[in-house]
Every structure is written in structure tokens, then in C-alpha cells.
Scaffold this motif. Structure first.
Motif, PDB file in Angstrom:
ATOM      1  N   LEU A  30      72.142  24.208 -10.707  1.00 55.97           N
ATOM      2  CA  LEU A  30      70.696  24.072 -10.864  1.00 55.97           C
ATOM      3  C   LEU A  30      70.413  22.960 -11.859  1.00 55.97           C
ATOM      4  N   LEU A  31      69.576  21.986 -11.463  1.00 55.07           N
ATOM      5  CA  LEU A  31      69.228  20.858 -12.321  1.00 55.07           C
ATOM      6  C   LEU A  31      67.794  21.007 -12.798  1.00 55.07           C
ATOM      7  N   LEU A  32      67.585  21.019 -14.114  1.00 52.27           N
ATOM      8  CA  LEU A  32      66.252  21.216 -14.686  1.00 52.27           C
ATOM      9  C   LEU A  32      65.839  19.990 -15.485  1.00 52.27           C
ATOM     10  N   HIS A  33      64.753  19.374 -15.067  1.00 53.59           N
ATOM     11  CA  HIS A  33      64.281  18.120 -15.660  1.00 53.59           C
ATOM     12  C   HIS A  33      63.500  18.354 -16.949  1.00 53.59           C
ATOM     13  N   GLY A  34      63.030  17.246 -17.547  1.00 52.61           N
ATOM     14  CA  GLY A  34      62.280  17.317 -18.787  1.00 52.61           C
ATOM     15  C   GLY A  34      60.945  16.601 -18.720  1.00 52.61           C
ATOM     16  N   PHE A  35      60.343  16.377 -19.873  1.00 57.04           N
ATOM     17  CA  PHE A  35      59.056  15.695 -20.016  1.00 57.04           C
ATOM     18  C   PHE A  35      59.272  14.194 -20.049  1.00 57.04           C
ATOM     19  N   PRO A  36      58.371  13.416 -19.462  1.00 60.47           N
ATOM     20  CA  PRO A  36      57.230  13.813 -18.614  1.00 60.47           C
ATOM     21  C   PRO A  36      57.609  13.662 -17.152  1.00 60.47           C
ATOM     22  N   SER A  37      58.807  14.031 -16.804  1.00 62.51           N
ATOM     23  CA  SER A  37      59.409  13.650 -15.542  1.00 62.51           C
ATOM     24  C   SER A  37      59.314  14.763 -14.507  1.00 62.51           C
ATOM     25  N   ALA A  38      60.172  14.685 -13.518  1.00 64.35           N
ATOM     26  CA  ALA A  38      60.271  15.676 -12.453  1.00 64.35           C
ATOM     27  C   ALA A  38      61.666  15.546 -11.855  1.00 64.35           C
ATOM     28  N   SER A  39      61.917  16.231 -10.761  1.00 66.69           N
ATOM     29  CA  SER A  39      63.279  16.236 -10.214  1.00 66.69           C
ATOM     30  C   SER A  39      63.725  14.869  -9.728  1.00 66.69           C
ATOM     31  N   HIS A  40      62.806  13.912  -9.603  1.00 69.19           N
ATOM     32  CA  HIS A  40      63.221  12.564  -9.210  1.00 69.19           C
ATOM     33  C   HIS A  40      64.162  11.939 -10.237  1.00 69.19           C
ATOM     34  N   ALA A 159      48.600   9.955 -27.927  1.00 64.63           N
ATOM     35  CA  ALA A 159      49.362   8.703 -27.915  1.00 64.63           C
ATOM     36  C   ALA A 159      50.705   8.874 -27.224  1.00 64.63           C
ATOM     37  N   LEU A 160      51.212  10.126 -27.160  1.00 63.68           N
ATOM     38  CA  LEU A 160      52.496  10.389 -26.504  1.00 63.68           C
ATOM     39  C   LEU A 160      52.372  10.437 -24.985  1.00 63.68           C
ATOM     40  N   LEU A 161      51.134  10.349 -24.478  1.00 67.27           N
ATOM     41  CA  LEU A 161      50.889  10.490 -23.049  1.00 67.27           C
ATOM     42  C   LEU A 161      50.481   9.179 -22.385  1.00 67.27           C
ATOM     43  N   THR A 162      50.549   8.086 -23.111  1.00 67.52           N
ATOM     44  CA  THR A 162      50.173   6.797 -22.547  1.00 67.52           C
ATOM     45  C   THR A 162      51.295   6.221 -21.689  1.00 67.52           C
ATOM     46  N   ASP A 163      50.930   5.293 -20.808  1.00 62.32           N
ATOM     47  CA  ASP A 163      51.935   4.622 -19.986  1.00 62.32           C
ATOM     48  C   ASP A 163      52.959   3.905 -20.859  1.00 62.32           C
ATOM     49  N   GLU A 164      52.476   3.291 -21.938  1.00 62.33           N
ATOM     50  CA  GLU A 164      53.364   2.537 -22.822  1.00 62.33           C
ATOM     51  C   GLU A 164      54.403   3.442 -23.470  1.00 62.33           C
ATOM     52  N   GLY A 184      61.332   5.244 -12.123  1.00 64.44           N
ATOM     53  CA  GLY A 184      61.181   6.536 -12.782  1.00 64.44           C
ATOM     54  C   GLY A 184      59.956   6.611 -13.656  1.00 64.44           C
ATOM     55  N   TYR A 185      59.799   5.664 -14.565  1.00 65.73           N
ATOM     56  CA  TYR A 185      58.661   5.757 -15.489  1.00 65.73           C
ATOM     57  C   TYR A 185      57.335   5.479 -14.789  1.00 65.73           C
ATOM     58  N   SER A 186      57.350   4.708 -13.700  1.00 68.30           N
ATOM     59  CA  SER A 186      56.110   4.475 -12.961  1.00 68.30           C
ATOM     60  C   SER A 186      55.642   5.757 -12.269  1.00 68.30           C
ATOM     61  N   LEU A 187      56.587   6.514 -11.702  1.00 72.40           N
ATOM     62  CA  LEU A 187      56.226   7.773 -11.064  1.00 72.40           C
ATOM     63  C   LEU A 187      55.759   8.785 -12.105  1.00 72.40           C
ATOM     64  N   ASP A 188      56.432   8.829 -13.250  1.00 72.74           N
ATOM     65  CA  ASP A 188      55.982   9.723 -14.315  1.00 72.74           C
ATOM     66  C   ASP A 188      54.563   9.375 -14.761  1.00 72.74           C
ATOM     67  N   ALA A 189      54.271   8.083 -14.894  1.00 77.45           N
ATOM     68  CA  ALA A 189      52.925   7.659 -15.297  1.00 77.45           C
ATOM     69  C   ALA A 189      51.895   8.103 -14.262  1.00 77.45           C
TER      70      ALA A 189
END
Length: 284
Positions: A30-40, A159-164, A184-189
Motif C-alpha cells: 500500500l502506497l500512501l502519499h503526502g501533502f499537497p500531492s496525490a497518488s500520481h 503562504a504554504l499553499l501558493t504555487d510558488e 507533479g507540482y503542476s498537478l498539485d497546484a
């Protein structure tokens, strides 16, 4: 055998999206992802492992393609996230499995282990913390919100939720930032830009203190049950320090700790190396 399928599971009315690969009769992972990501985030790791393991990687509630109900209908706490994922494993027939935990996936996976230690065959922690010494000073603004959950302290965390900041999380500590794909970071954004997503993440920032409060219980679980553990760590992680990886050895003397010359999202640059370490660890 290494083909990935993309599915949804109905978990008591909650739709959980997940990626699946490998043969059902193989050892389960089982693979469990983190913030601010997803299973991608596991898109490069899964092909490294799917010829040996039956792999499932869900999107946590409120993340990725899983349901993101309003805060009036679902309380976004780590306890509730773990309950949904725990039921998810039952719905899909994952009765005994190893679990790979990263970032938010760690307090989720460790809660599963506390609830049903007999179901966990091994732990792989990739920058997934369970010790106070693993928390860097980068947590100070979030700690301030734990200590005083005022609106001002909550607003300061936006500020932790910005694209940058998302791009920074992916590239900080990576010797060659051009080796990090923007996918990855574009999909998270994109996921973070959805209506209501910021308030959900701010709730989880506040509730993260419940994870720290459970560190002694996680550590007691390690001491009592002695699960095989592999720590694969990006040594330049700005949030979870290498000391947090080494600390596992205090309670698990046989833990294997591997450091990689990268940052928080270590799979972006070292999926092949981490995959090889997992194969070596789980097949021994």
C-alpha cells in the motif's frame, strides 16, 4: 503485469480513487502519499515494483481524484482520513500488506498499524516522520497555529499553499532542479486551486498536532511489534530532518536507513534507486 489501472472504490459512500498494478496473488504493498500531492507521486515508482508486488496507491480523502466533501460534511482530521483508508483496505481485500508512507501518509499509515498491527507486514518510510527530532524549524509557523489557533495564525499559513511554495517543495535540496519534472507540482497546484481546498489544508495543518501527540504511541508500536522497517530519506528535506530517519533505530534496532542526495519529494529524482532498495528490503 506492470500495467497500471485506475479505479474507484466505494468506501461506505465515500469515493476513493486508486492506482493498482501487479498480480493479486503477489505480496501486497500500500502506497500512501503526502501533502499537497496525490497518488500520481508514485507514477515512476510503481513500474519499478509491479512485477513483484500487488500495489495499490489511493488518493487520501480531499486529495487528488478522491471525494472532497465540504467541511460541513466531513471533518478533515488525520483520524478521519485514517478511518477512510483503513476501511478502503478492507473493501479492496488488502488483509495483510506492507505500507509505504510519505509525509501525510506516515500518520495515516502508522494509525493503521496501531489499529491492526497484525495486518502490517513491513513499513517503508520515505520522509515519513514519527519522532520530534525529525521536525525542522520549517514547522514553526504551523506550531504557532497549534499553540494559538487564531485567525491571524491561520491566515499566516496560506503562504504554504501558493504555487510558488509547491514548486519550492519539489525543488528545494535537489542538486539539479532541472531534473524535477513540472508534471507533479503542476498537478498539485491544480488540485490546490479547487474551491474549498485551501480551507481543508489549513484544517489539516492545525490537526497535524494530533500526529505529534501520537508519536509516543507510534514508537511503542515499533518497540512491541518490531515491524521490519526501511527508511529511504531525501537528506535535504526542509521539513523532515535526517535525524527523524535515524531515530527509527532507537526502537527498531534492525531498521535499514538509506539517505539520498535529494529533497522532500525524493521519488521525483530517485524512483529507480528507491525502488531497488524496496525490492531488496521486501524480498529478503
Amino acid at each position: 503485469m506492470t500495467a497500471i489501472t485506475y479505479r474507484h472504490a466505494d468506501v461506505d459512500g465515500f469515493k476513493v480513487f486508486y492506482r493498482e498494478a501487479g498480480q493479486p496473488g503477489a505480496p501486497k504493498l500500500l502506497l500512501l502519499h503526502g501533502f499537497p500531492s496525490a497518488s500520481h507521486m508514485f507514477r515512476d515508482l510503481i513500474p519499478e515494483l509491479a512485477d513483484r508486488f500487488h500495489i495499490v496507491a489511493p488518493d487520501l480523502p480531499g486529495f487528488g481524484q478522491s471525494d472532497m466533501p465540504g467541511r460541513d460534511r466531513f471533518a478533515y482530521t488525520f483520524d478521519n482520513i485514517a478511518k477512510v483508508i483503513g476501511r478502503f483496505t478492507e473493501v479492496i481485500g488488502f488483509e495483510r500488506f506492507a505500507v509505504y508512507v510519505f509525509d501525510y501518509g506516515a500518520p495515516t499509515g502508522f494509525r493503521l498499524a496501531l489499529e491492526h498491527p497484525e495486518r502490517i507486514t513491513a513499513l517503508i518510510s520515505q520522509n515519513g516522520n514519527a519522532y520530534e527530532e525529525g521536525l525542522s524549524e520549517g514547522w514553526n509557523p504551523i506550531r504557532a497555529y497549534w499553540q494559538d489557533p487564531s485567525q491571524a495564525n491561520r491566515e499566516a499559513l496560506r503562504a504554504l499553499l501558493t504555487d510558488e511554495t509547491t514548486v519550492w517543495q519539489y525543488t528545494h535540496g535537489v542538486p539539479n532542479p532541472t531534473s524535477v519534472s513540472p508534471d507533479g507540482y503542476s498537478l498539485d497546484a491544480f488540485y490546490l486551486s479547487r474551491p474549498g481546498a485551501h480551507e481543508i489544508q489549513l484544517d489539516l495543518f492545525g490537526d497535524y498536532k494530533s500526529n505529534v501527540a501520537l508519536y509516543p504511541a507510534f514508537q511503542q508500536y515499533f518497540r512491541i511489534h518490531q515491524p521490519p522497517l526501511l527508511a529511504v530519506w531525501g537528506r535535504h528535506d526542509p521539513f523532515f530532518l535526517p535525524a527523524g530517519a535515524e531515530a527509527f533505530k532507537r526502537d527498531l534496532p534492525n531498521a535499514v536507513v538509506r539517505m539520498f542526495d535529494t529533497g522532500h519529494f525524493a521519488l521525483e529524482t530517485h524512483a529507480a534507486q528507491i525502488g531497488a532498495a524496496i525490492v531488496d528490503f521486501l524480498t529478503r
